[in-house]
Design a protein around this motif. Structure first.
Motif, PDB file in Angstrom:
ATOM      1  N   LYS A   1      26.687  19.784 -22.980  1.00  8.81           N
ATOM      2  CA  LYS A   1      27.836  18.951 -23.338  1.00  8.81           C
ATOM      3  C   LYS A   1      28.236  18.103 -22.135  1.00  8.81           C
ATOM      4  CE  LYS A   1      29.735  22.371 -26.583  1.00  8.81           C
ATOM      5  NZ  LYS A   1      30.920  23.226 -26.897  1.00  8.81           N
ATOM      6  N   VAL A   2      28.372  16.788 -22.365  1.00 11.81           N
ATOM      7  CA  VAL A   2      28.728  15.866 -21.284  1.00 11.81           C
ATOM      8  C   VAL A   2      29.770  14.868 -21.761  1.00 11.81           C
ATOM      9  CG1 VAL A   2      26.528  16.027 -20.056  1.00 11.81           C
ATOM     10  CG2 VAL A   2      26.785  14.355 -21.900  1.00 11.81           C
ATOM     11  N   ASP A   3      30.460  14.240 -20.777  1.00 10.78           N
ATOM     12  CA  ASP A   3      31.401  13.178 -21.121  1.00 10.78           C
ATOM     13  C   ASP A   3      30.709  11.826 -20.988  1.00 10.78           C
ATOM     14  OD1 ASP A   3      31.266  12.560 -18.425  1.00 10.78           O
ATOM     15  OD2 ASP A   3      33.326  13.143 -17.949  1.00 10.78           O
ATOM     16  N   GLN A   4      31.484  10.749 -20.969  1.00 12.84           N
ATOM     17  CA  GLN A   4      30.902   9.404 -20.964  1.00 12.84           C
ATOM     18  C   GLN A   4      30.234   9.028 -19.650  1.00 12.84           C
ATOM     19  OE1 GLN A   4      34.400   7.119 -22.415  1.00 12.84           O
ATOM     20  NE2 GLN A   4      33.039   6.426 -24.046  1.00 12.84           N
ATOM     21  N   GLN A   5      30.429   9.844 -18.626  1.00 10.93           N
ATOM     22  CA  GLN A   5      29.749   9.586 -17.362  1.00 10.93           C
ATOM     23  C   GLN A   5      28.615  10.572 -17.112  1.00 10.93           C
ATOM     24  OE1 GLN A   5      33.118   9.455 -14.509  1.00 10.93           O
ATOM     25  NE2 GLN A   5      32.639   7.274 -14.312  1.00 10.93           N
ATOM     26  N   GLY A   6      28.404  11.482 -18.065  1.00 10.64           N
ATOM     27  CA  GLY A   6      27.366  12.484 -17.895  1.00 10.64           C
ATOM     28  C   GLY A   6      27.855  13.753 -17.237  1.00 10.64           C
ATOM     29  N   ARG A   7      29.162  13.890 -17.025  1.00  8.73           N
ATOM     30  CA  ARG A   7      29.710  15.100 -16.409  1.00  8.73           C
ATOM     31  C   ARG A   7      29.643  16.269 -17.388  1.00  8.73           C
ATOM     32  NH1 ARG A   7      32.627  13.886 -11.711  1.00  8.73           N
ATOM     33  NH2 ARG A   7      33.144  11.658 -11.540  1.00  8.73           N
ATOM     34  N   THR A   8      29.231  17.411 -16.875  1.00 11.63           N
ATOM     35  CA  THR A   8      29.208  18.630 -17.682  1.00 11.63           C
ATOM     36  C   THR A   8      30.580  19.307 -17.604  1.00 11.63           C
ATOM     37  OG1 THR A   8      28.528  20.095 -15.869  1.00 11.63           O
ATOM     38  CG2 THR A   8      26.786  18.877 -17.026  1.00 11.63           C
ATOM     39  N   SER A   9      30.650  20.540 -18.072  1.00 13.35           N
ATOM     40  CA  SER A   9      31.895  21.305 -17.985  1.00 13.35           C
ATOM     41  C   SER A   9      32.266  21.621 -16.543  1.00 13.35           C
ATOM     42  CB  SER A   9      31.765  22.605 -18.790  1.00 13.35           C
ATOM     43  OG  SER A   9      30.599  23.323 -18.395  1.00 13.35           O
ATOM     44  N   ILE A  10      31.318  21.438 -15.618  1.00 16.55           N
ATOM     45  CA  ILE A  10      31.589  21.541 -14.177  1.00 16.55           C
ATOM     46  C   ILE A  10      31.588  20.113 -13.638  1.00 16.55           C
ATOM     47  CG2 ILE A  10      30.790  22.472 -11.975  1.00 16.55           C
ATOM     48  CD1 ILE A  10      29.365  24.671 -13.578  1.00 16.55           C
ATOM     49  N   PRO A  11      32.737  19.575 -13.246  1.00 17.17           N
ATOM     50  CA  PRO A  11      32.883  18.138 -12.991  1.00 17.17           C
ATOM     51  C   PRO A  11      31.903  17.509 -12.010  1.00 17.17           C
ATOM     52  CG  PRO A  11      35.024  19.197 -13.079  1.00 17.17           C
ATOM     53  CD  PRO A  11      34.007  20.299 -13.108  1.00 17.17           C
ATOM     54  N   HIS A  12      31.409  18.253 -11.028  1.00 19.07           N
ATOM     55  CA  HIS A  12      30.493  17.640 -10.055  1.00 19.07           C
ATOM     56  C   HIS A  12      29.026  17.867 -10.417  1.00 19.07           C
ATOM     57  CE1 HIS A  12      30.894  21.805  -8.609  1.00 19.07           C
ATOM     58  NE2 HIS A  12      29.688  21.641  -8.067  1.00 19.07           N
ATOM     59  N   ILE A  13      28.780  18.447 -11.597  1.00 18.46           N
ATOM     60  CA  ILE A  13      27.416  18.619 -12.081  1.00 18.46           C
ATOM     61  C   ILE A  13      27.231  17.748 -13.323  1.00 18.46           C
ATOM     62  CG2 ILE A  13      25.729  20.232 -13.046  1.00 18.46           C
ATOM     63  CD1 ILE A  13      26.893  22.401 -11.307  1.00 18.46           C
ATOM     64  N   PHE A  14      26.213  16.894 -13.290  1.00 18.42           N
ATOM     65  CA  PHE A  14      25.951  15.932 -14.356  1.00 18.42           C
ATOM     66  C   PHE A  14      24.659  16.312 -15.083  1.00 18.42           C
ATOM     67  CE2 PHE A  14      28.714  13.995 -11.373  1.00 18.42           C
ATOM     68  CZ  PHE A  14      29.406  12.966 -11.984  1.00 18.42           C
ATOM     69  N   ALA A  15      24.503  15.802 -16.297  1.00 19.62           N
ATOM     70  CA  ALA A  15      23.270  16.025 -17.051  1.00 19.62           C
ATOM     71  C   ALA A  15      22.907  14.743 -17.797  1.00 19.62           C
ATOM     72  CB  ALA A  15      23.422  17.180 -18.029  1.00 19.62           C
ATOM     73  N   ILE A  16      21.588  14.463 -17.871  1.00 18.24           N
ATOM     74  CA  ILE A  16      21.124  13.221 -18.492  1.00 18.24           C
ATOM     75  C   ILE A  16      19.826  13.457 -19.252  1.00 18.24           C
ATOM     76  CG2 ILE A  16      22.166  11.784 -16.689  1.00 18.24           C
ATOM     77  CD1 ILE A  16      19.356  11.504 -15.451  1.00 18.24           C
ATOM     78  N   GLY A  17      19.486  12.513 -20.133  1.00 13.97           N
ATOM     79  CA  GLY A  17      18.181  12.523 -20.789  1.00 13.97           C
ATOM     80  C   GLY A  17      18.085  13.422 -21.998  1.00 13.97           C
ATOM     81  N   ASP A  18      16.921  14.025 -22.185  1.00 13.06           N
ATOM     82  CA  ASP A  18      16.643  14.810 -23.389  1.00 13.06           C
ATOM     83  C   ASP A  18      17.495  16.069 -23.503  1.00 13.06           C
ATOM     84  OD1 ASP A  18      14.711  12.909 -23.711  1.00 13.06           O
ATOM     85  OD2 ASP A  18      13.013  14.289 -23.795  1.00 13.06           O
ATOM     86  N   ILE A  19      18.157  16.474 -22.421  1.00  9.62           N
ATOM     87  CA  ILE A  19      18.946  17.710 -22.450  1.00  9.62           C
ATOM     88  C   ILE A  19      20.392  17.470 -22.857  1.00  9.62           C
ATOM     89  CG2 ILE A  19      17.508  18.954 -20.797  1.00  9.62           C
ATOM     90  CD1 ILE A  19      19.554  18.210 -18.625  1.00  9.62           C
ATOM     91  N   VAL A  20      20.765  16.229 -23.164  1.00  6.59           N
ATOM     92  CA  VAL A  20      22.113  15.923 -23.652  1.00  6.59           C
ATOM     93  C   VAL A  20      22.009  15.318 -25.049  1.00  6.59           C
ATOM     94  CG1 VAL A  20      22.920  15.540 -21.290  1.00  6.59           C
ATOM     95  CG2 VAL A  20      22.211  13.586 -22.673  1.00  6.59           C
ATOM     96  N   PRO A  21      23.089  15.316 -25.828  1.00  2.00           N
ATOM     97  CA  PRO A  21      23.029  14.775 -27.196  1.00  2.00           C
ATOM     98  C   PRO A  21      22.590  13.313 -27.229  1.00  2.00           C
ATOM     99  CG  PRO A  21      25.022  16.081 -26.901  1.00  2.00           C
ATOM    100  CD  PRO A  21      24.393  15.947 -25.538  1.00  2.00           C
ATOM    101  N   GLY A  22      21.976  12.940 -28.343  1.00  2.00           N
ATOM    102  CA  GLY A  22      21.515  11.570 -28.525  1.00  2.00           C
ATOM    103  C   GLY A  22      20.016  11.509 -28.662  1.00  2.00           C
ATOM    104  N   LEU A  23      19.499  10.307 -28.813  1.00  2.15           N
ATOM    105  CA  LEU A  23      18.064  10.108 -28.978  1.00  2.15           C
ATOM    106  C   LEU A  23      17.311  10.527 -27.722  1.00  2.15           C
ATOM    107  CD1 LEU A  23      18.147   6.594 -30.697  1.00  2.15           C
ATOM    108  CD2 LEU A  23      17.750   8.797 -31.802  1.00  2.15           C
ATOM    109  N   ALA A  24      16.152  11.149 -27.911  1.00  2.00           N
ATOM    110  CA  ALA A  24      15.307  11.557 -26.781  1.00  2.00           C
ATOM    111  C   ALA A  24      14.389  10.402 -26.413  1.00  2.00           C
ATOM    112  CB  ALA A  24      14.502  12.805 -27.152  1.00  2.00           C
ATOM    113  N   LEU A  25      14.922   9.483 -25.613  1.00  2.00           N
ATOM    114  CA  LEU A  25      14.191   8.269 -25.240  1.00  2.00           C
ATOM    115  C   LEU A  25      14.157   8.138 -23.721  1.00  2.00           C
ATOM    116  CD1 LEU A  25      15.931   5.837 -27.760  1.00  2.00           C
ATOM    117  CD2 LEU A  25      13.654   6.844 -28.010  1.00  2.00           C
ATOM    118  N   ALA A  26      13.021   7.733 -23.188  1.00  2.00           N
ATOM    119  CA  ALA A  26      12.881   7.591 -21.739  1.00  2.00           C
ATOM    120  C   ALA A  26      13.877   6.570 -21.191  1.00  2.00           C
ATOM    121  CB  ALA A  26      11.456   7.181 -21.386  1.00  2.00           C
TER     122      ALA A  26
END
Length: 474
Positions: A298-323
């Protein structure tokens, strides 16, 4: 050099060196951050090594083979055209090596430290990276997780032997005489059609009513038509049930409308989607990063996870799995870490498929626009009315434009046909900048080019097409 078990300090840790991770690392370094990127496999991730790039290299080779065989329309007859598949694979591997070497050079040029190994969180601010030779600890201020995804493995069809994932399908030593594909999405459609062009007898088993579900029926109908010309047999609304294999072939049992069927081929390719790499020894659960029911972070609009200084991007977050989505999110996350007001906006996220003909889409479809409450005008111009398409002997396809009726603002576009994956870029720009139908119609496109079809489609929707008969007004 690590003394005892002391931690090394860095600004940003990036986990995963695919198209999301390496782009995030480069952008973070450009913004003045000290960056470490960690990946247990090759730089470039699945996309450069086992996905986008190698598959397109083989697809290009398949097109070349097909064109060499079928030049009769141009008065060209080639006899005894053959494929040396070992050399084809050598070409593919050369492309992959060139691209991954390029990524290595870019990381080095931007002073990004690279560690080839695995990563495990110790706590919210520390991680250990390790391989067979070393296992230093790093204390980080921020982290971007970009661990990507892997093919989904179905219990009745475990990978191994004659049952392949996309990875093995891209590395076969010879062209199979026959191939069964479970899943007619973009991976199954691309690889199935590629092998069919090389002469493989391909059968696609798809659970829904068409290949490439998610694209407009008018688009998928054209792809299905070409697939059948390639000798591909498509079983839609089908349920794959079991497989048995020998050292020479594999037999699949499936049903359509309750009627059981059976087919045998050299190989079975299973392409039913991809699973996020959020499990394993990374330790997300240990530090409390929240996942949804599908294992996506789960991430916000900047890619922040539930831990604010840890971000997540790409196929591991919701949305299309596109490079390209992963790369875009990587830039946003790196800029957010640097304090920039960057946020994701998926309005102009294109989707492309390298089937024959190619398919692409950006923005809203006509149906989606109406569902969102827009009063819509839409129209499509055929490739058959374009001089360049006809001279290339590829008159099949169309450009469709969807716009808001009162303002003419372009809301989306769908393109199927030759070079559709390149042509969608102009439409993405149109949606991004809020261009109108008149903007497209007044933009002078060089002649003779495929790009003219965009201009012609805009004129058609406006009601004043030059190279088509205007539809009767209601």
């Amino acid at each position: 050099m690590v003394v005892g078990d002391a931690s090394l300090d860095i600004d940003t840790l990036v986990i995963g060196a695919g198209p999301g991770g390496y782009v995030a690392a480069i952008r973070a370094a450009q913004l003045g951050q000290q960056v470490l990127i960690v990946d247990k496999a090759e730089l470039g991730g699945v996309c450069l090594n086992r996905g986008c790039i190698p598959s397109k290299a083989l697809i290009s080779a398949a097109h070349s083979f097909e064109n060499a065989q079928h030049g009769e329309a141009f008065g060209i007859t080639a006899s005894d055209v053959k494929v040396d598949f070992a050399k084809t694979q050598e070409f593919k591997n050369g492309v992959v090596k060139k691209m991954t070497n390029g990524v290595s050079g870019l990381l080095k040029g931007n002073n990004v430290e690279v560690f080839n190994g695995e990563c495990m969180f110790i706590n919210e601010n520390e991680a250990r990276v390790f391989n067979d030779h070393e296992s230093p600890r790093y204390r980080f201020k921020n982290c971007i997780i970009a661990t990507g995804s892997r093919p989904i493995e179905l219990k009745p069809f475990p990978f191994g032997g004659r049952i392949l994932s996309s990875t093995e399908a891209l590395n076969l030593p010879e062209i199979p005489k026959s191939l069964i594909v479970i899943g007619g999405g973009y991976i199954g459609a691309e690889l199935g059609q590629m092998y069919a062009k090389f002469g493989t007898k391909v059968t696609i088993i798809e659970g829904l009513d068409t290949v490439l579900p998610g694209f407009d029926k008018d688009m998928t109908n054209l792809v299905s038509k070409t697939m059948k010309k390639n000798g591909i047999e498509i079983h839609a609304n089908a349920k794959a049930e079991s497989a048995t294999q020998t050292d020479k072939d594999v037999t699949v049992k499936f049903s359509v409308g309750g009627e059981s069927q059976e087919i045998t081929a050299d190989y079975l390719l299973v392409t039913v989607g991809r699973r996020p790499n959020t499990d394993g020894e990374l330790g997300l659960d240990m530090i409390g990063v929240e996942l949804d029911e599908r294992g996506l972070i789960k991430v916000d609009q900047q890619g922040r996870t539930s831990i604010p200084h840890i971000f997540a991007i790409g196929d591991i977050v919701p949305g299309l799995a596109l490079a390209h989505k992963a790369s875009y999110e990587g830039k946003v996350a790196a800029e957010a870490i640097a304090g920039h007001p960057a946020v994701v906006d998926y309005k102009c996220m294109p989707a492309v498929v390298f089937t024959d003909p190619e398919c692409s889409s950006v923005g809203l479809t006509e149906k989606e626009a109406k569902e969102k409450g827009f009063n819509v005008v839409a129209g499509k111009f055929s490739y058959g009315g374009n001089g360049r398409a006809v001279s290339l002997n590829h008159p099949e396809g169309f450009v469709k434009i969807v716009a808001e009726e009162s303002t003419g603002v372009v809301l989306g576009s769908q393109i199927v046909g030759l070079e559709a994956t390149n042509m969608i870029a102009e439409m993405g720009l149109a949606v991004e900048m809020g261009a109108t139908l008149e903007d497209l119609a007044l933009t002078i496109h060089a002649h003779p080019t495929l790009g003219e079809i965009v201009m012609e489609a805009a004129e058609l929707v406006l009601g004043n097409p030059i190279h088509a008969i205007a539809p009767k007004k209601r």
